[in-house]
Design a protein around this motif. Structure first.
Motif, PDB file in Angstrom:
ATOM      1  N   TYR A  38      -0.401  -7.137  10.001  1.00  0.00           N
ATOM      2  CA  TYR A  38       0.745  -6.262  10.237  1.00  0.00           C
ATOM      3  C   TYR A  38       0.221  -4.847  10.440  1.00  0.00           C
ATOM      4  CZ  TYR A  38       0.168  -5.262   5.236  1.00  0.00           C
ATOM      5  OH  TYR A  38      -0.344  -4.916   4.004  1.00  0.00           O
ATOM      6  N   GLU A  39       0.958  -4.067  11.214  1.00  0.00           N
ATOM      7  CA  GLU A  39       0.541  -2.698  11.508  1.00  0.00           C
ATOM      8  C   GLU A  39       0.973  -1.772  10.385  1.00  0.00           C
ATOM      9  OE1 GLU A  39       1.447  -1.152  15.377  1.00  0.00           O
ATOM     10  OE2 GLU A  39       1.097  -3.093  16.308  1.00  0.00           O
ATOM     11  N   ASP A  40       0.076  -0.860  10.017  1.00  0.00           N
ATOM     12  CA  ASP A  40       0.408   0.136   9.007  1.00  0.00           C
ATOM     13  C   ASP A  40      -0.489   1.345   9.216  1.00  0.00           C
ATOM     14  OD1 ASP A  40       1.693   1.324   6.900  1.00  0.00           O
ATOM     15  OD2 ASP A  40       0.979  -0.072   5.374  1.00  0.00           O
ATOM     16  N   GLU A  41      -0.038   2.470   8.723  1.00  0.00           N
ATOM     17  CA  GLU A  41      -0.799   3.701   8.830  1.00  0.00           C
ATOM     18  C   GLU A  41      -1.684   3.851   7.593  1.00  0.00           C
ATOM     19  OE1 GLU A  41       0.960   7.889   8.615  1.00  0.00           O
ATOM     20  OE2 GLU A  41       0.963   7.422  10.761  1.00  0.00           O
ATOM     21  N   VAL A  42      -2.947   4.161   7.809  1.00  0.00           N
ATOM     22  CA  VAL A  42      -3.907   4.335   6.721  1.00  0.00           C
ATOM     23  C   VAL A  42      -4.436   5.758   6.787  1.00  0.00           C
ATOM     24  CG1 VAL A  42      -6.113   3.568   5.767  1.00  0.00           C
ATOM     25  CG2 VAL A  42      -4.549   1.903   6.774  1.00  0.00           C
ATOM     26  N   ARG A  43      -4.416   6.430   5.653  1.00  0.00           N
ATOM     27  CA  ARG A  43      -4.942   7.797   5.603  1.00  0.00           C
ATOM     28  C   ARG A  43      -6.427   7.751   5.269  1.00  0.00           C
ATOM     29  NH1 ARG A  43      -1.054  12.079   4.903  1.00  0.00           N
ATOM     30  NH2 ARG A  43       1.008  11.162   4.922  1.00  0.00           N
ATOM     31  N   GLY A  44      -7.216   8.403   6.092  1.00  0.00           N
ATOM     32  CA  GLY A  44      -8.657   8.462   5.889  1.00  0.00           C
ATOM     33  C   GLY A  44      -9.153   9.887   6.009  1.00  0.00           C
ATOM     34  N   LEU A  45     -10.460  10.035   6.095  1.00  0.00           N
ATOM     35  CA  LEU A  45     -11.050  11.369   6.213  1.00  0.00           C
ATOM     36  C   LEU A  45     -10.644  12.060   7.507  1.00  0.00           C
ATOM     37  CD1 LEU A  45     -14.634  10.590   4.900  1.00  0.00           C
ATOM     38  CD2 LEU A  45     -12.770  11.724   3.683  1.00  0.00           C
ATOM     39  N   ASN A  46     -10.355  11.275   8.537  1.00  0.00           N
ATOM     40  CA  ASN A  46      -9.958  11.832   9.832  1.00  0.00           C
ATOM     41  C   ASN A  46      -8.451  11.883   9.995  1.00  0.00           C
ATOM     42  OD1 ASN A  46     -12.664  12.062  10.552  1.00  0.00           O
ATOM     43  ND2 ASN A  46     -12.715   9.967  11.312  1.00  0.00           N
ATOM     44  N   GLY A  47      -7.713  11.804   8.899  1.00  0.00           N
ATOM     45  CA  GLY A  47      -6.257  11.821   8.951  1.00  0.00           C
ATOM     46  C   GLY A  47      -5.697  10.411   9.081  1.00  0.00           C
ATOM     47  N   PRO A  48      -4.391  10.293   9.188  1.00  0.00           N
ATOM     48  CA  PRO A  48      -3.767   8.969   9.273  1.00  0.00           C
ATOM     49  C   PRO A  48      -4.016   8.305  10.634  1.00  0.00           C
ATOM     50  CG  PRO A  48      -2.108  10.695   9.365  1.00  0.00           C
ATOM     51  CD  PRO A  48      -3.414  11.368   9.136  1.00  0.00           C
ATOM     52  N   GLN A  49      -4.293   6.990  10.586  1.00  0.00           N
ATOM     53  CA  GLN A  49      -4.476   6.209  11.806  1.00  0.00           C
ATOM     54  C   GLN A  49      -3.773   4.867  11.625  1.00  0.00           C
ATOM     55  OE1 GLN A  49      -8.864   6.394  11.792  1.00  0.00           O
ATOM     56  NE2 GLN A  49      -8.671   7.287  13.833  1.00  0.00           N
ATOM     57  N   CYS A  50      -3.377   4.258  12.735  1.00  0.00           N
ATOM     58  CA  CYS A  50      -2.699   2.973  12.700  1.00  0.00           C
ATOM     59  C   CYS A  50      -3.729   1.840  12.747  1.00  0.00           C
ATOM     60  CB  CYS A  50      -1.730   2.864  13.870  1.00  0.00           C
ATOM     61  SG  CYS A  50      -0.668   1.425  13.754  1.00  0.00           S
ATOM     62  N   TYR A  51      -3.648   0.909  11.808  1.00  0.00           N
ATOM     63  CA  TYR A  51      -4.546  -0.238  11.722  1.00  0.00           C
ATOM     64  C   TYR A  51      -3.746  -1.521  11.603  1.00  0.00           C
ATOM     65  CZ  TYR A  51      -8.528   2.819  10.734  1.00  0.00           C
ATOM     66  OH  TYR A  51      -9.524   3.754  10.816  1.00  0.00           O
ATOM     67  N   LEU A  52      -4.405  -2.637  11.864  1.00  0.00           N
ATOM     68  CA  LEU A  52      -3.841  -3.945  11.563  1.00  0.00           C
ATOM     69  C   LEU A  52      -4.373  -4.322  10.179  1.00  0.00           C
ATOM     70  CD1 LEU A  52      -4.357  -5.740  14.975  1.00  0.00           C
ATOM     71  CD2 LEU A  52      -2.192  -4.971  13.988  1.00  0.00           C
ATOM     72  N   ILE A  53      -3.485  -4.628   9.249  1.00  0.00           N
ATOM     73  CA  ILE A  53      -3.844  -4.923   7.867  1.00  0.00           C
ATOM     74  C   ILE A  53      -3.689  -6.416   7.620  1.00  0.00           C
ATOM     75  CG2 ILE A  53      -3.369  -4.396   5.441  1.00  0.00           C
ATOM     76  CD1 ILE A  53      -4.185  -1.945   7.143  1.00  0.00           C
ATOM     77  N   VAL A  54      -4.686  -7.007   6.956  1.00  0.00           N
ATOM     78  CA  VAL A  54      -4.643  -8.413   6.561  1.00  0.00           C
ATOM     79  C   VAL A  54      -4.839  -8.454   5.047  1.00  0.00           C
ATOM     80  CG1 VAL A  54      -5.679 -10.696   6.831  1.00  0.00           C
ATOM     81  CG2 VAL A  54      -5.607  -9.130   8.777  1.00  0.00           C
ATOM     82  N   ASP A  55      -3.895  -9.078   4.337  1.00  0.00           N
ATOM     83  CA  ASP A  55      -3.955  -9.174   2.880  1.00  0.00           C
ATOM     84  C   ASP A  55      -4.519 -10.521   2.454  1.00  0.00           C
ATOM     85  OD1 ASP A  55      -2.739  -6.655   2.522  1.00  0.00           O
ATOM     86  OD2 ASP A  55      -0.749  -7.545   2.697  1.00  0.00           O
TER      87      ASP A  55
END
Length: 85
Positions: A38-55
């Protein structure tokens, strides 16, 4: 990148990380329930980016010890995979 490819990349990285240093047969992916990406925004050192997350959630005996999940983030543009903390 489609969701099947993202799930495959995340699963391969998860198996690699979880199986490292364990005796042969000490880690079984069959003991884990794998979600659909599922798509979600992840905050990292380079700011928030959209990733595909697998749990990844443990099943059966492991689940009885308490609910927890481990998540892998897949960059849809590059295919890079990293575990979320």
């Amino acid at each position: 990148m489609d969701h099947d490819e993202a799930r495959g990349l995340a699963t391969a990285e998860f198996i690699s990380r979880m199986g490292a240093g364990k005796p042969r047969g000490g880690f079984r992916i069959e003991d884990w329930q794998v979600s659909e990406p599922y798509e979600d925004e992840v905050r990292g050192l380079n700011g928030p980016q959209c990733y595909l997350i697998v749990d990844f959630v443990p099943q059966d005996e492991a689940e009885a010890r308490g609910y927890f999940r481990l998540s892998m983030a897949v960059d849809p543009d590059t295919g890079a995979v990293d575990m979320l903390r």
